[in-house]
Design an enzyme around this catalytic site. Sequence first.
Site, short mmCIF file in Angstrom:
data_model
loop_
_atom_site.label_atom_id
_atom_site.label_comp_id
_atom_site.label_asym_id
_atom_site.label_seq_id
_atom_site.Cartn_x
_atom_site.Cartn_y
_atom_site.Cartn_z
N ASP A 14 0.86 -1.17 0.00
CA ASP A 14 0.00 0.00 0.00
C ASP A 14 0.91 1.24 0.00
O ASP A 14 2.13 1.13 0.08
CB ASP A 14 -0.88 -0.05 1.26
N ALA A 16 -0.02 5.21 1.50
CA ALA A 16 -0.10 6.02 2.72
C ALA A 16 -0.22 5.15 3.96
O ALA A 16 -1.04 4.24 4.02
CB ALA A 16 -1.29 6.98 2.65
N ALA A 47 -13.58 10.26 10.31
CA ALA A 47 -13.02 10.20 8.96
C ALA A 47 -12.10 8.99 8.78
O ALA A 47 -12.00 8.45 7.68
CB ALA A 47 -12.26 11.49 8.65
N MET A 51 -10.87 4.08 6.34
CA MET A 51 -9.62 4.25 5.61
C MET A 51 -9.18 2.97 4.92
O MET A 51 -9.30 1.88 5.46
CB MET A 51 -8.52 4.73 6.56
N LYS A 55 -11.63 6.29 -2.43
CA LYS A 55 -12.09 7.48 -1.74
C LYS A 55 -13.59 7.76 -1.92
O LYS A 55 -14.24 8.24 -0.99
CB LYS A 55 -11.25 8.69 -2.15
N HIS A 58 -15.16 5.44 0.41
CA HIS A 58 -14.90 5.94 1.76
C HIS A 58 -15.96 6.96 2.15
O HIS A 58 -16.54 6.90 3.24
CB HIS A 58 -13.51 6.59 1.77
N ARG A 162 -10.86 -2.09 -3.43
CA ARG A 162 -10.86 -2.72 -2.11
C ARG A 162 -12.25 -2.67 -1.49
O ARG A 162 -12.98 -1.71 -1.71
CB ARG A 162 -9.88 -1.97 -1.19
N ASP A 188 -1.75 -1.12 5.97
CA ASP A 188 -2.07 -0.65 7.32
C ASP A 188 -3.56 -0.57 7.60
O ASP A 188 -3.96 -0.22 8.71
CB ASP A 188 -1.45 0.74 7.55
#
Length: 272
Positions: A14, A16, A47, A51, A55, A58, A162, A188
């Site tokens: 990944d 970030a 928020a 994650m 986006k 999200h 994802r 992560d």
Amino acid sequence: MSDPFTHLQAVVFDWAGTIVDFGSRAPMGAFVEAYARLGVAISIAEARKPMGLPKRAHIAALMADPAIAERWRVARGHLPGEADIDEVYRVFVPLNEAVVTDYADLIPGAVATVRQCRARGLKIGSTTGYVRSIMERLVPVAAAAGYVPENLVCAGDLAGGRPGPLMMYRTFADLGVYPPAAVVKVDDTEPGILEGKAAGTWTVGLAVSGNMVGLSRAEWEALPEAEQQVLRAAAIEKHKAIGADYVIDSVADLMPVLDAIEARLAKGEKPA
């Protein structure tokens, strides 16, 4: 040539919280600001919950939160729908584009780990929940710092992202690697780990450097050890609950895990 069914061929990282941006902080302010510009308050903690998802997905997950949906209703006069998700997304993307390079520092140990992976003959792939317009800003900064993966699959590149496996399937094809058990996914976030599991790879969750703790490196290092242990344990538990094969603090700790996976492959074991 080594047997592809008994040796690792690739590691897929990944971005970030994994390779760059300790604490995965770049998107957080952008989400909060995007909602604020539309008259709705959300917290950093809210928020962070989805994650790892693409986006737009999200934002859809945030809109599905009953508390946020009610705030939206009060502020905007109706419960959020697809058009509202699109509206937040249109505001969010330029905000994230504007700040992503401010959080582009490589996580300590990332370059050395990638170098050691390549010295073993492993290919380096990458997937991300960022859309390509955001990555077009981040990739050159990472490259200048020494990180250049052999492929990049972004949210929005394929029909599904994802936690499904399609971005991993594209990575297999880009790198020319198979079977999935010869690949390790390092991430992560929950959706990123589930992406690897859906594709059939080994999965390595990152407990400290990414979203599950959510602190900058300086903030993390300033904590007393006892507080670090509490946060680390909570993140490890979250990764184990979704089925990560291994959990480590950051990419700097990856190489012993690859040794362990190689040993398990040699005995005929496969990912959970």
